[in-house]
Design a protein around this motif. Structure first.
Motif, short mmCIF file in Angstrom:
data_model
loop_
_atom_site.label_atom_id
_atom_site.label_comp_id
_atom_site.label_asym_id
_atom_site.label_seq_id
_atom_site.Cartn_x
_atom_site.Cartn_y
_atom_site.Cartn_z
N LEU A 136 -37.54 0.60 -12.80
CA LEU A 136 -36.94 1.88 -13.19
C LEU A 136 -35.56 1.67 -13.81
CD1 LEU A 136 -36.27 4.93 -13.13
CD2 LEU A 136 -35.62 4.62 -10.74
N THR A 137 -34.68 0.95 -13.10
CA THR A 137 -33.32 0.79 -13.60
C THR A 137 -33.29 -0.02 -14.88
OG1 THR A 137 -33.08 -1.10 -12.08
CG2 THR A 137 -32.23 1.00 -11.33
N PHE A 138 -34.17 -1.01 -14.99
CA PHE A 138 -34.20 -1.84 -16.20
C PHE A 138 -34.61 -1.01 -17.41
CE2 PHE A 138 -36.62 -4.74 -19.02
CZ PHE A 138 -35.56 -5.54 -19.42
N VAL A 139 -35.74 -0.32 -17.29
CA VAL A 139 -36.26 0.46 -18.41
C VAL A 139 -35.37 1.66 -18.70
CG1 VAL A 139 -38.20 1.85 -19.21
CG2 VAL A 139 -38.62 -0.28 -17.98
N ASP A 140 -34.97 2.36 -17.64
CA ASP A 140 -34.18 3.59 -17.83
C ASP A 140 -32.82 3.29 -18.42
OD1 ASP A 140 -34.02 6.34 -17.73
OD2 ASP A 140 -33.05 6.35 -15.76
N SER A 141 -32.19 2.19 -17.95
CA SER A 141 -30.87 1.87 -18.48
C SER A 141 -30.95 1.51 -19.96
CB SER A 141 -30.25 0.72 -17.69
OG SER A 141 -31.06 -0.44 -17.76
N ILE A 142 -31.99 0.79 -20.35
CA ILE A 142 -32.14 0.40 -21.76
C ILE A 142 -32.49 1.61 -22.62
CG2 ILE A 142 -33.61 -0.87 -23.37
CD1 ILE A 142 -33.74 -3.11 -21.34
N MET A 143 -33.45 2.42 -22.16
CA MET A 143 -33.88 3.57 -22.97
C MET A 143 -32.81 4.63 -23.05
SD MET A 143 -37.90 4.16 -22.28
CE MET A 143 -39.11 3.03 -22.94
N THR A 144 -32.26 5.01 -21.89
CA THR A 144 -31.23 6.04 -21.90
C THR A 144 -30.01 5.56 -22.68
OG1 THR A 144 -31.95 6.90 -19.76
CG2 THR A 144 -29.73 7.49 -20.47
N GLY A 145 -29.60 4.33 -22.39
CA GLY A 145 -28.44 3.78 -23.11
C GLY A 145 -28.71 3.67 -24.59
N GLY A 146 -29.90 3.19 -24.95
CA GLY A 146 -30.24 3.04 -26.37
C GLY A 146 -30.28 4.37 -27.10
#
Length: 585
Positions: A136-146
């Motif tokens: 969750l944190t890996f995907v969410d941080s990349i997607m939300t940040g991106g």
């Protein structure tokens, strides 16, 4: 992030669930871009005097709709991602348990029970967190940040976006350093937890001995010492973990300062509206979560990597005893032939336990094995059941090396009653029927009568439904022995092995059990080891072991006829002691 690579087999196995979950996360990340943009538009329209009631209601409806959709989608991705992580824990737990049941005795001689329990509980929780919250944190941080960075750069100002990202490399360097420290100290913390777990398990198992010797205070002090070590090791982990949030908050604060300082100048210069600056800072606020999540990700991933390494090392250990050379998967019966030149345990290969063991026991006969403590009697039996491998020599049944039989077929052949009787925390009936769960009550009672324990059982409060307590703590030594014998008899084994299993019963009960065994097992093989020689006097062949070698052999009568032999002298001495105990002199 190597743990994600190690777990790729599971991500691929659950690719549909993870794919759906990641898609939901992407939709949420995209929808979260809408509110900041609307807020900026509203501020600009207020400043321009262009905001109407209808337009405001439209914006409100959009925000409410986005909120509801995000709420629903967040619920769905939790089911997909967290649900899959629970499946991973279940799968690894099942693999571990199956692996434990297949391992050879030498494995358990090297491993502590508390450690194995810690691997199957605490370590699996850390791995589950990696496959759940970690993903969750890996995907969410990349997607939300991106998505946020794209929105900031494309819809507001790419220059201001670059300025706000200046502190980010420092965060990457620091969190990477913290992650390495965290992995090192978490591995140590997990090891200390295993040690504490093992201490508790040993203390609970030995509680009666501890109380008998009055060692409660000393044992409590040892527990407190172990517990303090666990706290100390985990505090080190917590101290490193505590560095993530302040570091990220400081760097985010610097980013806000740069954004507002340079953004305000852009507003003054007319290159940016107030609404756009508000939208930009709101988007920057959305970056706080991906940054914090990225730091949290290092925490989760390093814990998961340390735990996965520990679990993998267990699963990679291979059983010493296998079916590699097996050809037969049938009921094993026939003559038993020992041709063992030498045997030594792996951990002490230079010290021989057995030497020059050569004999044959015909099918349906009874073998008695006697000798001093440590002579090798139990080891002789364990070789027959393939608990250890023979390197120099062989054992055969029906002219086939026991290695040619599958472990399942070989061990189905035996009804084994060990010296250390283990009863489960269940009813008497369940304990007796452990090897034959579908046995009828009549069969259970019949086995109990042969073992001379039926009368004791019907005197219990709930008779056969009496719960015996963990390891049979509520029973006497003789009752546990006889229930164990009944359990072995219930499966009607081709070969019954009683390893000093009559030591806790009186002479009269022993004679009754042996008489019943002779009657019901007249055509099946029985092997008895004993210190009390009266238990083997009826045997067709008696072996006397001395320091791992056969020093005497024969029937009771032939051995008694040999003046000065160990068997004769020991038997006469024990008979004399028995007479004295019974008041004969």
């Amino acid at each position: 992030m190597s743990v994600f690579k190690d777990l790729w087999w599971f991500f691929w196995q659950e690719r549909k669930a993870y794919g759906a979950g990641i898609l939901m996360l992407a939709i949420v990340a995209f929808l979260e871009l809408i509110p900041p943009k609307i807020i900026g538009n509203v501020i600009d329209q207020i400043e321009q005097g262009a905001l109407t009631t209808d337009l405001l209601l439209k914006y409100i409806m959009i925000l409410v709709g986005v909120g509801i959709v995000v709420y629903i989608i967040r619920y769905i991705w939790r089911i997909f991602i967290f649900g899959s992580s629970v499946k991973l824990a279940r799968q690894l737990r099942n693999e571990l348990y199956t692996h434990f049941t297949n391992m050879s005795p030498s494995f358990y001689a090297r491993k502590r029970t508390g450690d194995l329990m810690a691997h199957a509980t605490n370590d699996l929780q850390a791995i589950q967190a990696t496959a759940g919250a970690g993903v969750l944190t890996f995907v969410d941080s990349i997607m939300t940040g991106g998505f946020v960075l794209i929105a900031m750069g494309s819809m507001i100002s790419w220059k201001l976006t670059l300025i706000s990202l200046i502190p980010m490399p420092f965060m990457a360097l620091l969190t990477s350093y913290y992650g390495k420290l965290l992995h090192k100290h978490f591995h140590t913390a997990q090891a200390s937890f295993s040690s504490l777990n093992n201490k508790v398990q040993e203390s609970m198992n030995g509680i009666k001995v501890m109380k008998t010797l009055g060692q409660q205070r000393e044992d409590t002090e040892k527990f407190v010492s172990h517990s303090n070590v666990v706290v100390e090791k985990n505090l080190r982990v917590a101290k490193i973990d505590a560095l993530f949030d302040p570091t990220i908050s400081l760097i985010v604060g610097v980013s806000f300062f740069l954004s507002i300082a340079f953004g305000a100048r852009e507003v003054v210069n007319g290159a940016m509206t107030v609404g756009e600056l508000v939208s930009f800072t709101t988007y920057l606020g959305l970056l706080i979560w991906p940054m914090l999540a990225f730091g949290w990700l290092f925490n989760i991933v390093e814990r998961g990597r340390a735990s996965y390494d520990r679990v993998s090392s267990l699963l990679n250990e291979e059983a010493v005893i296998t079916d590699k050379h097996s050809k037969f998967n049938e009921t094993v019966r026939g003559d038993i032939k020992y041709e063992v030149s030498r045997f030594a345990y792996e951990e002490s290969s230079d010290k021989s336990i057995l030497n020059d063991i050569h004999f044959q026991l015909n099918q349906g006969k009874t073998l008695g094995i006697v000798g001093k403590t440590g002579a090798g009697k139990t080891t002789l039996l364990k070789l027959l059941m393939r608990e250890h491998e023979i390197e120099e020599g062989s054992i055969s049944i029906n002219d086939h090396n026991i290695k040619e039989y599958t472990l399942n077929s070989l061990r189905r052949t035996f009804g084994y009653v060990p010296q250390d009787h283990f009863l489960f925390s269940s009813t008497v009936a369940d304990n007796i029927a452990f090897g034959h769960p579908n046995a009828s009550y009549e069969e259970i009672i019949e086995a109990s009568k042969i073992a001379q324990v039926h009368d004791d059982i019907i005197g219990f409060p709930q008779k056969y439904e009496t719960v015996v307590g963990e390891k049979g703590v509520t029973l006497s030594g003789g009752q546990k022995q006889r229930i164990s014998i009944a359990r072995a008899l219930l499966i009607k084994p081709e070969i019954l092995i009683l390893d000093d299993s009559l030591s806790a019963v009186d002479g009269k009960t022993e004679a009754s059990i042996l008489s019943m065994l002779k009657r019901v097992r007249s055509h099946k093989t029985t092997i008895i080891t004993a210190h009390r020689l009266s238990a083997v006097r009826h045997a067709d062949l008696i072996l006397v072991l001395d320091e791992g070698k056969i020093s005497e052999r024969g029937t009771h009568d032939s051995l008694m006829s040999q003046q000065g032999c160990w068997y004769r002298e020991t038997f006469l001495r024990q008979q004399m002691e028995s007479l004295v105990e019974d008041g004969g002199f």
